[in-house]
Scaffold this motif. Structure first.
Motif, PDB file in Angstrom:
ATOM      1  N   LYS A  15       0.597  -1.310   0.072  1.00 31.63           N
ATOM      2  CA  LYS A  15       0.035  -0.074   0.029  1.00 31.63           C
ATOM      3  C   LYS A  15       0.893   1.263  -0.065  1.00 31.63           C
ATOM      4  O   LYS A  15       0.370   1.980  -0.690  1.00 31.63           O
ATOM      5  CB  LYS A  15      -0.807  -0.326   1.114  1.00 31.63           C
ATOM      6  N   GLU A  16       1.914   1.190   0.528  1.00 36.33           N
ATOM      7  CA  GLU A  16       2.654   2.232   0.703  1.00 36.33           C
ATOM      8  C   GLU A  16       3.243   2.293  -0.778  1.00 36.33           C
ATOM      9  O   GLU A  16       3.943   3.797  -1.099  1.00 36.33           O
ATOM     10  CB  GLU A  16       3.782   2.501   1.802  1.00 36.33           C
ATOM     11  N   LEU A  17       4.156   1.588  -1.598  1.00 39.32           N
ATOM     12  CA  LEU A  17       4.551   1.730  -2.538  1.00 39.32           C
ATOM     13  C   LEU A  17       3.700   2.340  -3.109  1.00 39.32           C
ATOM     14  O   LEU A  17       3.858   3.084  -4.663  1.00 39.32           O
ATOM     15  CB  LEU A  17       4.474   0.157  -2.935  1.00 39.32           C
ATOM     16  N   GLU A  18       1.890   1.602  -3.657  1.00 39.01           N
ATOM     17  CA  GLU A  18       0.846   1.776  -4.407  1.00 39.01           C
ATOM     18  C   GLU A  18       0.695   3.544  -3.876  1.00 39.01           C
ATOM     19  O   GLU A  18       0.958   4.941  -5.108  1.00 39.01           O
ATOM     20  CB  GLU A  18      -0.104   1.317  -4.137  1.00 39.01           C
ATOM     21  N   GLU A  19       1.052   4.251  -2.803  1.00 41.06           N
ATOM     22  CA  GLU A  19       0.724   5.452  -2.134  1.00 41.06           C
ATOM     23  C   GLU A  19       2.828   6.378  -3.098  1.00 41.06           C
ATOM     24  O   GLU A  19       2.045   7.432  -3.292  1.00 41.06           O
ATOM     25  CB  GLU A  19       0.967   5.272  -0.818  1.00 41.06           C
ATOM     26  N   ALA A  20       2.791   5.955  -2.357  1.00 44.49           N
ATOM     27  CA  ALA A  20       4.003   6.516  -2.722  1.00 44.49           C
ATOM     28  C   ALA A  20       4.452   6.290  -4.816  1.00 44.49           C
ATOM     29  O   ALA A  20       4.895   7.680  -5.527  1.00 44.49           O
ATOM     30  CB  ALA A  20       5.064   5.928  -2.595  1.00 44.49           C
ATOM     31  N   LYS A  21       4.173   5.525  -5.275  1.00 45.35           N
ATOM     32  CA  LYS A  21       3.690   6.068  -7.274  1.00 45.35           C
ATOM     33  C   LYS A  21       2.769   6.617  -7.665  1.00 45.35           C
ATOM     34  O   LYS A  21       2.976   7.086  -8.445  1.00 45.35           O
ATOM     35  CB  LYS A  21       3.076   4.090  -7.779  1.00 45.35           C
ATOM     36  N   ARG A  22       1.747   6.200  -6.680  1.00 43.48           N
ATOM     37  CA  ARG A  22       0.194   7.410  -6.621  1.00 43.48           C
ATOM     38  C   ARG A  22       1.323   8.968  -6.820  1.00 43.48           C
ATOM     39  O   ARG A  22       0.814   9.776  -7.574  1.00 43.48           O
ATOM     40  CB  ARG A  22      -0.858   7.251  -6.042  1.00 43.48           C
ATOM     41  N   LEU A  23       1.534   9.803  -5.586  1.00 41.58           N
ATOM     42  CA  LEU A  23       1.941  10.703  -5.622  1.00 41.58           C
ATOM     43  C   LEU A  23       3.201  11.037  -6.719  1.00 41.58           C
ATOM     44  O   LEU A  23       3.637  12.139  -6.772  1.00 41.58           O
ATOM     45  CB  LEU A  23       2.354  10.280  -3.553  1.00 41.58           C
ATOM     46  N   ARG A  24       4.592  10.022  -6.928  1.00 42.01           N
ATOM     47  CA  ARG A  24       5.000  10.246  -8.022  1.00 42.01           C
ATOM     48  C   ARG A  24       4.623  10.915  -9.239  1.00 42.01           C
ATOM     49  O   ARG A  24       4.530  11.784  -9.532  1.00 42.01           O
ATOM     50  CB  ARG A  24       5.662   9.195  -8.110  1.00 42.01           C
TER      51      ARG A  24
END
Length: 163
Positions: A44-53
């Motif tokens: 989830k944190e990786l997906e959130e980081a991808k979305r933020l990027r």
């Protein structure tokens, strides 16, 4: 042979009991679940980081586009200002030339009128002087009624010529 408890046997039994207790208490399942939960959290944190990027990249692209448009607008404004400056300069020069030409014509007209006035004054003065001289000469040389008539005719002729 007597049954002897060997330390290895005791250690093996203790280890087997420990492993059996762990399995009975479902510790491996709990460890697996904890690891799965941790893995899901990291996902989830990786997906959130991808979305933020992606959002940051989109925002960066937007800012770059705005910057490029601002640079383009500034260049257009500068070009327009330069055109306006050239046009205003040309208009000012043309207005100055018209003003100089008008003032020059006015000055020439004043000079022409002054010349005409001076010529008229000189003619009048010459005419008056000539009449006065002619009158004196005629009066001195001719006496009587014939002289007066001759003087009057001479004055009339001078007045018509110079007046």
């Amino acid at each position: 042979m007597a049954l002897g408890f060997d330390a290895t046997l005791v250690a093996a039994l203790g280890f087997s009991t420990f492993i059996g207790g762990m399995i009975y208490l479902k510790v491996p399942g709990m460890l697996t679940k904890a690891l799965d939960d941790q893995s899901a959290k990291i996902s989830k944190e990786l997906e959130e980081a991808k979305r933020l990027r992606q959002e940051a990249e989109a925002l960066w692209a937007s800012y770059q586009a705005q910057h490029a448009k601002a640079v383009e607008d500034a260049a257009a404004i500068i070009a327009k200002a330069e055109e306006d400056a050239v046009r205003v300069k040309a208009e000012a020069e043309a207005q100055l030339e018209r003003s100089i030409a008008t003032r020059s014509k006015q000055a020439e007209e004043r000079i022409r009128r002054a010349e005409e006035a001076a010529i008229s004054e000189v003619r009048a003065a010459a005419s008056n002087a000539a009449m006065a001289v002619a009158e004196r000469v005629l009066v001195a040389s001719v006496k009587g009624k014939a002289g007066e008539k001759l003087v009057a005719n001479g004055i009339a002729a001078l007045e018509s010529k110079f007046g």
